[in-house]
Design a protein around this motif. Structure first.
Motif, PDB file in Angstrom:
ATOM      1  N   SER A 259       9.649   1.923  -6.967  1.00 48.21           N
ATOM      2  CA  SER A 259       8.284   1.567  -6.579  1.00 48.21           C
ATOM      3  C   SER A 259       7.384   1.419  -7.795  1.00 48.21           C
ATOM      4  O   SER A 259       6.565   0.492  -7.868  1.00 48.21           O
ATOM      5  N   LEU A 260       7.515   2.302  -8.775  1.00 52.61           N
ATOM      6  CA  LEU A 260       6.699   2.196  -9.984  1.00 52.61           C
ATOM      7  C   LEU A 260       7.026   0.920 -10.758  1.00 52.61           C
ATOM      8  O   LEU A 260       6.129   0.246 -11.284  1.00 52.61           O
ATOM      9  N   LEU A 261       8.299   0.575 -10.841  1.00 56.17           N
ATOM     10  CA  LEU A 261       8.682  -0.674 -11.500  1.00 56.17           C
ATOM     11  C   LEU A 261       8.123  -1.875 -10.754  1.00 56.17           C
ATOM     12  O   LEU A 261       7.643  -2.843 -11.372  1.00 56.17           O
TER      13      LEU A 261
ATOM     14  N   MET B 255       7.511   7.831 -18.268  1.00 61.14           N
ATOM     15  CA  MET B 255       8.956   7.951 -18.316  1.00 61.14           C
ATOM     16  C   MET B 255       9.641   6.696 -17.786  1.00 61.14           C
ATOM     17  O   MET B 255      10.684   6.267 -18.301  1.00 61.14           O
ATOM     18  N   VAL B 256       9.049   6.057 -16.770  1.00 58.39           N
ATOM     19  CA  VAL B 256       9.675   4.886 -16.148  1.00 58.39           C
ATOM     20  C   VAL B 256       9.394   3.611 -16.933  1.00 58.39           C
ATOM     21  O   VAL B 256      10.299   2.799 -17.177  1.00 58.39           O
TER      22      VAL B 256
ATOM     23  N   ILE C  18       0.831  -1.202   0.000  1.00 60.18           N
ATOM     24  CA  ILE C  18       0.000   0.000   0.000  1.00 60.18           C
ATOM     25  C   ILE C  18       0.869   1.256   0.000  1.00 60.18           C
ATOM     26  O   ILE C  18       0.610   2.218  -0.738  1.00 60.18           O
ATOM     27  N   TYR C  19       1.911   1.247   0.830  1.00 56.00           N
ATOM     28  CA  TYR C  19       2.778   2.420   0.891  1.00 56.00           C
ATOM     29  C   TYR C  19       3.516   2.623  -0.430  1.00 56.00           C
ATOM     30  O   TYR C  19       3.726   3.760  -0.868  1.00 56.00           O
ATOM     31  N   MET C  20       3.897   1.513  -1.067  1.00 56.42           N
ATOM     32  CA  MET C  20       4.571   1.614  -2.352  1.00 56.42           C
ATOM     33  C   MET C  20       3.610   2.097  -3.435  1.00 56.42           C
ATOM     34  O   MET C  20       4.000   2.848  -4.340  1.00 56.42           O
TER      35      MET C  20
ATOM     36  N   THR D 254      11.752  -4.545  -2.472  1.00 55.27           N
ATOM     37  CA  THR D 254      11.508  -3.115  -2.697  1.00 55.27           C
ATOM     38  C   THR D 254      10.437  -2.584  -1.757  1.00 55.27           C
ATOM     39  O   THR D 254      10.593  -1.518  -1.144  1.00 55.27           O
ATOM     40  N   GLY D 255       9.335  -3.328  -1.622  1.00 53.26           N
ATOM     41  CA  GLY D 255       8.253  -2.878  -0.756  1.00 53.26           C
ATOM     42  C   GLY D 255       8.659  -2.805   0.703  1.00 53.26           C
ATOM     43  O   GLY D 255       8.362  -1.819   1.395  1.00 53.26           O
ATOM     44  N   THR D 256       9.323  -3.855   1.198  1.00 53.18           N
ATOM     45  CA  THR D 256       9.732  -3.847   2.598  1.00 53.18           C
ATOM     46  C   THR D 256      10.776  -2.771   2.877  1.00 53.18           C
ATOM     47  O   THR D 256      10.763  -2.148   3.945  1.00 53.18           O
TER      48      THR D 256
END
Length: 613
Positions: free
Chosen positions: A277-279, A73-74, A57-59, A463-465
């Motif tokens: 995060s987007l990836l 862009m990403v 959720i935070y990501m 990445t999320g953690t």
């Protein structure tokens, strides 16, 4: 006399049975039991919310806050779009190759005798339990310029059998595909075999008696019936291949950069939390679509909860018909062509061919691990095979380096904490799935949530953690790292114990209760001892998952206390030396010990199952 008995009043102390009161008591009893069962999933729910849901959720907040321009862009422009397309293509190639080779290996396992089946299982289980980092390092030795495969390539060139030997075997797409197939093939074979082993051995002979040859019987009977296992294996292989990092990083070149490597660069090198995060969000959405498509054809939880055999049989029979051999071949030239090709292939000794090819695949899986043994005893200062001289030089160097010993101790500590947490959380969830008085839909939801960390690429979890733990100040905390690692061990604990409970004979518990034992005493004296082999198996799997894990530890572990995989990863990226072969042998020895214990637990479980009957 009868009238007198009918008029006799009931004793004053005899309670009157009020139906409404009885119903109320029964409802309170059921509600109490339901509350107890709900308590079983509370620890797992809390852990899942803190380590999986909250980071996601935070990501996802980054995806909402940034505009569509940043998304484009990403993911929509190079290098992001190019890397994403390359990752999907590589994952598709690995899945297709694993599907072809996996069917050969699973068919050989089903047809093999007891001794050959045990050998084939050992050849697939030892690599499956061994660290990916260790296996990739072994392939670096095999494919390197001083390795045996490069020497074979040069020999074929000298004989004029190949046009050139200048390309090399390492740091290219070929090396990446070979390494990833080696890592992923066991994950395709195991679920496929679990379905094929439950199929009746009389189906194929029955099809042949109705006119089908051996090849036709396989494609019209065995293939449709085993489709659920193949779909499960393909889903796991494809989703995990999307998040592969170690093998492309160490075996690939600059033109083989994959999405996990790009995410690690953005996260660990440039501290670009938004792009990483987007990836990760894009990757997890792709995985969600794949899992959803798979569930349309076959719910993955049926492999654990409902059993795969009956589901596969019902679906496969509907697809293949009774035997699928009575269709007329007239009027379609391609049917005649396929039938002729099938008849030509049917004369081959497929039983011998599949077993020989399975042994070759077994060597392909296990041989890279064996090459680290002589390399670890080399006296040379660089990687070469075979070594020019032998000594204990590198063993003395590793044992004399306090960094390796400290990292080993840190890995053991984190793995022990993660295993205890996996046991405390996973065991109640397994009992809830197997025995709670809830609907099948609820069981399936709980199971899917329990095995969710296995379906999500580890680089996404890392990445999320990292993004979430950085916000709450938990990065560098050993307990936070153990909690994150425990989510990788819980799926194994749940699946193993649920499978044991599904085959559990509950008459032994009923006998203990009728003899006056309370429910807790029955659990401690009867249920727990009978489940001990399965529980210990889950414990060993959970311990291995934490002990070998790299990605989450790389972003969450304290820089002053790296785990053993981090120490080995840094060594492979800085200075590749035979010292890594020594550390690899430690991993392999540990894996062999675990495999031996698993065999003992499996035999003990079978003996207890026979004794209970």
């Amino acid at each position: 006399m009868e009238q007198a008995l009918q008029k006799t009043p009931a004793p004053r102390d005899a309670p009157s049975l009020d139906p409404q009161a009885t119903v109320a008591i029964d409802l309170r009893f059921r509600r109490g039991r339901s509350r107890i069962w709900l308590l079983a999933v509370v620890p797992g729910t809390i852990l899942l919310l803190l380590v999986i849901v909250a980071p996601m959720i935070y990501m996802a907040r980054y995806g909402v806050v940034v505009g569509i321009d940043r998304w484009w862009m990403v993911l929509g422009q190079p290098p992001g779009s190019t890397i994403l397309v390359r990752t999907v293509l590589v994952a598709v190639q690995v899945t297709l190759v694993c599907g072809l080779l996996g069917y050969l290996y699973a068919a050989a396992l089903v047809a093999a005798g007891p001794r050959l089946r045990m050998l084939l299982f050992a050849l697939v289980f030892v690599p499956f339990l061994t660290s990916v980092l260790v296996r990739t390092y072994a392939w670096m030795i095999l494919l390197g310029k001083s390795g045996p495969l490069s020497a074979l390539q040069n020999g074929l060139f000298d004989l004029g059998l190949i046009p050139t030997a200048d390309g090399g075997l390492l740091y290219n797409r070929f090396a990446v595909l070979v390494g990833m197939v080696n890592m992923m093939l066991p994950l395709f074979v195991l679920p496929l075999y679990s379905v094929m082993s439950k199929l009746s051995p009389q189906l194929a002979p029955a099809a042949r008696t109705m006119g089908a040859n051996r090849v036709g019987a396989f494609f019209r009977i065995t293939l449709p019936l085993s489709a659920p296992g193949a779909a499960a294996g393909a889903t796991v292989v494809f989703t995990l291949s999307l998040g592969f990092l170690i093998t492309p990083q160490l075996l690939g070149g600059t033109d083989d950069l994959m999405i996990a490597q790009y995410m690690l660069i953005r996260l660990h090198t440039f501290a670009d939390l938004t792009s990483a995060s987007l990836l990760a969000i894009g990757l997890i959405l792709l995985v969600a679509v794949i899992v959803a498509l798979f569930r349309v054809f076959y719910p993955i939880e049926n492999l654990v909860v409902a059993g795969a055999g009956q589901q596969a049989r019902r679906r496969g029979i509907r697809r293949s018909g009774a035997a699928g051999t009575s269709r007329p071949d007239r009027g379609r030239w391609w049917r005649i062509l396929v039938r002729s090709l099938s008849d030509a292939l049917a004369v081959l000794p497929w039983g011998v061919i599949t077993k020989v090819l399975a042994l070759v695949l077994g060597v392909f899986l296990a041989a890279p691990l064996l090459i680290t043994i002589p390399v670890s005893f080399t006296n040379d200062g660089f990687l070469s095979f075979p070594p020019s001289s032998y000594s204990f030089r590198w063993y003395a160097e590793v044992l004399g380096d306090p960094g390796w010993i400290t990292s080993l101790g840190e890995s053991l500590k984190v793995a022990a904490l993660a295993t205890v947490l996996s046991l405390v959380v996973g065991l109640p969830i397994a009992f809830f799935i197997a025995r709670a008085p809830v609907s099948q839909r609820v069981r399936s939801i709980v199971l899917v949530l329990s095995i969710l960390p296995v379906l999500i690429p580890v680089i996404v979890l890392a990445t999320g953690t990292y993004v979430w733990f950085l916000q709450i100040g938990a990065v560098g905390n050993v307990f936070a790292l153990a909690a994150a690692h425990s989510t990788l061990g819980i799926p194994f604990m749940v699946v193993v114990v649920v499978s044991a409970l599904r085959d559990f004979d509950r008459r032994t518990e009923m006998a203990a209760r009728t003899l006056g034992a309370s429910a807790p005493r029955t659990f401690l004296a009867i249920t727990l001892p009978l489940l001990r082999p399965a529980i210990l198996t889950g414990v060993l799997f959970a311990f291995l998952q934490s002990f070998d894990e790299l990605f989450i530890a790389l972003v969450l572990a304290s820089p002053t206390a790296p785990t053993l995989p981090i120490k080995m990863w840094l060594a492979t990226t800085e200075n590749i030396s035979p010292a890594l072969a020594v550390v690899s042998n430690v991993f392999i020895l540990f894996t062999l010990v675990v495999l031996g214990l698993l065999m003992v637990f499996s035999r003990t479980r079978k003996n207890l199952k026979k004794a209970s009957r």
